[in-house]
Design a protein around this motif. Structure first.
Motif, PDB file in Angstrom:
ATOM      1  N   ASN A   1       0.838  -1.199   0.000  1.00 12.95           N
ATOM      2  CA  ASN A   1       0.000   0.000   0.000  1.00 12.95           C
ATOM      3  C   ASN A   1       0.873   1.249   0.000  1.00 12.95           C
ATOM      4  O   ASN A   1       1.931   1.286   0.649  1.00 12.95           O
ATOM      5  CB  ASN A   1      -0.909  -0.003   1.229  1.00 12.95           C
ATOM      6  CG  ASN A   1      -1.895  -1.147   1.207  1.00 12.95           C
ATOM      7  OD1 ASN A   1      -2.806  -1.168   0.388  1.00 12.95           O
ATOM      8  ND2 ASN A   1      -1.713  -2.112   2.110  1.00 12.95           N
ATOM      9  N   ILE A   2       0.434   2.266  -0.709  1.00 12.43           N
ATOM     10  CA  ILE A   2       1.184   3.509  -0.806  1.00 12.43           C
ATOM     11  C   ILE A   2       0.229   4.702  -0.712  1.00 12.43           C
ATOM     12  O   ILE A   2      -0.975   4.559  -0.911  1.00 12.43           O
ATOM     13  CB  ILE A   2       1.975   3.616  -2.126  1.00 12.43           C
ATOM     14  CG1 ILE A   2       1.008   3.535  -3.328  1.00 12.43           C
ATOM     15  CG2 ILE A   2       3.051   2.539  -2.205  1.00 12.43           C
ATOM     16  CD1 ILE A   2       1.669   3.785  -4.664  1.00 12.43           C
ATOM     17  N   LEU A   3       0.802   5.858  -0.407  1.00 14.09           N
ATOM     18  CA  LEU A   3       0.055   7.107  -0.491  1.00 14.09           C
ATOM     19  C   LEU A   3       0.199   7.679  -1.891  1.00 14.09           C
ATOM     20  O   LEU A   3       1.234   7.503  -2.540  1.00 14.09           O
ATOM     21  CB  LEU A   3       0.585   8.120   0.526  1.00 14.09           C
ATOM     22  CG  LEU A   3       0.371   7.826   2.009  1.00 14.09           C
ATOM     23  CD1 LEU A   3       0.922   8.972   2.850  1.00 14.09           C
ATOM     24  CD2 LEU A   3      -1.089   7.603   2.328  1.00 14.09           C
ATOM     25  N   THR A   4      -0.820   8.363  -2.347  1.00 12.54           N
ATOM     26  CA  THR A   4      -0.779   8.991  -3.662  1.00 12.54           C
ATOM     27  C   THR A   4      -1.268  10.428  -3.557  1.00 12.54           C
ATOM     28  O   THR A   4      -1.775  10.851  -2.524  1.00 12.54           O
ATOM     29  CB  THR A   4      -1.650   8.219  -4.668  1.00 12.54           C
ATOM     30  OG1 THR A   4      -3.010   8.204  -4.187  1.00 12.54           O
ATOM     31  CG2 THR A   4      -1.154   6.792  -4.849  1.00 12.54           C
ATOM     32  N   GLY A   5      -1.135  11.165  -4.643  1.00 10.68           N
ATOM     33  CA  GLY A   5      -1.669  12.513  -4.711  1.00 10.68           C
ATOM     34  C   GLY A   5      -1.002  13.483  -3.756  1.00 10.68           C
ATOM     35  O   GLY A   5       0.195  13.377  -3.449  1.00 10.68           O
ATOM     36  N   LEU A   6      -1.803  14.426  -3.249  1.00  9.97           N
ATOM     37  CA  LEU A   6      -1.272  15.478  -2.387  1.00  9.97           C
ATOM     38  C   LEU A   6      -0.684  14.945  -1.080  1.00  9.97           C
ATOM     39  O   LEU A   6       0.371  15.427  -0.647  1.00  9.97           O
ATOM     40  CB  LEU A   6      -2.356  16.516  -2.110  1.00  9.97           C
ATOM     41  CG  LEU A   6      -1.904  17.779  -1.371  1.00  9.97           C
ATOM     42  CD1 LEU A   6      -0.799  18.502  -2.135  1.00  9.97           C
ATOM     43  CD2 LEU A   6      -3.078  18.718  -1.134  1.00  9.97           C
ATOM     44  N   PRO A   7      -1.301  13.970  -0.393  1.00  9.01           N
ATOM     45  CA  PRO A   7      -0.671  13.436   0.825  1.00  9.01           C
ATOM     46  C   PRO A   7       0.738  12.906   0.564  1.00  9.01           C
ATOM     47  O   PRO A   7       1.654  13.134   1.365  1.00  9.01           O
ATOM     48  CB  PRO A   7      -1.620  12.314   1.242  1.00  9.01           C
ATOM     49  CG  PRO A   7      -2.945  12.724   0.696  1.00  9.01           C
ATOM     50  CD  PRO A   7      -2.641  13.384  -0.608  1.00  9.01           C
ATOM     51  N   ALA A   8       0.930  12.196  -0.548  1.00  9.94           N
ATOM     52  CA  ALA A   8       2.256  11.681  -0.889  1.00  9.94           C
ATOM     53  C   ALA A   8       3.223  12.818  -1.197  1.00  9.94           C
ATOM     54  O   ALA A   8       4.401  12.769  -0.805  1.00  9.94           O
ATOM     55  CB  ALA A   8       2.167  10.733  -2.079  1.00  9.94           C
TER      56      ALA A   8
END
Length: 278
Positions: free
Chosen positions: A201-208
């Protein structure tokens, strides 16, 4: 073109090349206009703008909380911003192919908003409910964090995602949803009150983008991702974020039991804007 004996000859068409030149010039103009329109426009209140001009060009905060997504942003609205202790101090206007003003929503509400605590001005909140495109992520992080003093700053990121995107080797029952997971930068030493986000699992978009920016600049940051089975804000999902702000108890007082009217206001507003099944 080939001759009778198989020799290949290059064919030159002046008309086609002239049309291509015209298209290139038009394309360049269109691209320039789109690039200008997609620029992230960060605007602060007159008081904050004056501080940036007359001070050290950067604002001093001890804590910066960024809520990305409808459930994360509404959590702040219901449990934190519902009190009268917050002032709106800025907003970032973002335009792209997916940020459209919906029914019952003003252009200001479609932008991301910044709030400062009246009694404790060292705390800054940001709600982001609009989509930030990939080419705008770097702009957002550079412009926002460029206004903040990095020394002494702690960042907390709240974000939400569909539970369908959560990868787990075992069976995931509906009773275990919503799920709260965390990631933090190497500079962070705060105690995390929920499990870490498991691979792959990974973070994407602005949080990443925020987490990556803070990792590079060694800013202590903790990110909390909530996986939910609903697409619009609901009380159960919003309540899941409570552990994320535990360490900020001396600065931020969470409303222990928001009134039904307050919850109904935000949930009903999101239902009006949703047209998934239309």
């Amino acid at each position: 073109m080939a001759t009778f004996f198989g020799e290949v000859l290059s064919v030159y068409s002046r008309a086609v090349d002239e049309d291509d030149d015209d298209l290139d010039e038009n394309d360049e103009q269109i691209c320039a206009e789109l690039e200008e329109k997609r620029e992230v426009d960060l605007q602060w209140s007159p008081e904050v703008s004056e501080s940036l001009r007359c001070g050290s060009k950067q604002l001093q905060f001890s804590d910066f909380i960024v809520a990305v997504g409808h459930n994360a942003a509404r959590f702040l609205s219901v449990y934190v911003l519902n009190s009268a202790n917050w002032d709106t101090v800025g907003h970032a206007s973002i335009w792209n192919e997916r940020t459209q003003v919906g029914a019952g929503q003003t252009s200001k509400e479609s932008a991301c908003l910044f709030y400062q605590h009246k009694d404790n001005p060292s705390v800054l909140l940001c709600q982001v409910t609009c989509y930030v495109a990939e080419d705008q992520l770097y702009q957002w992080t550079e412009k926002v964090f460029g206004c903040l003093q990095h020394r002494g700053l702690n960042v907390t990121v709240l974000s939400d995602s569909a539970v369908a995107e959560y990868k787990t080797p075992g069976y995931l029952s509906s009773s275990s949803v919503p799920i709260l997971r965390s990631l933090q930068t190497s500079a962070s030493s705060c105690r995390i009150l929920c499990p870490s986000l498991e691979q792959p699992n990974i973070l994407t978009g602005l949080p990443a983008a925020v987490l990556s920016h803070c990792q590079v600049h060694r800013i202590p940051t903790a990110a909390y991702q909530c996986y939910s089975d609903v697409i619009s804000p609901d009380s159960i999902t919003m309540e899941t974020y409570k552990p994320a702000l535990t360490r900020l108890g001396k600065f931020i007082k969470l409303d222990p039991s928001p009134s039904a009217d307050v919850l109904h206001t935000f949930v009903k507003a999101s239902e009006i804007q949703s047209n998934l099944y239309i």
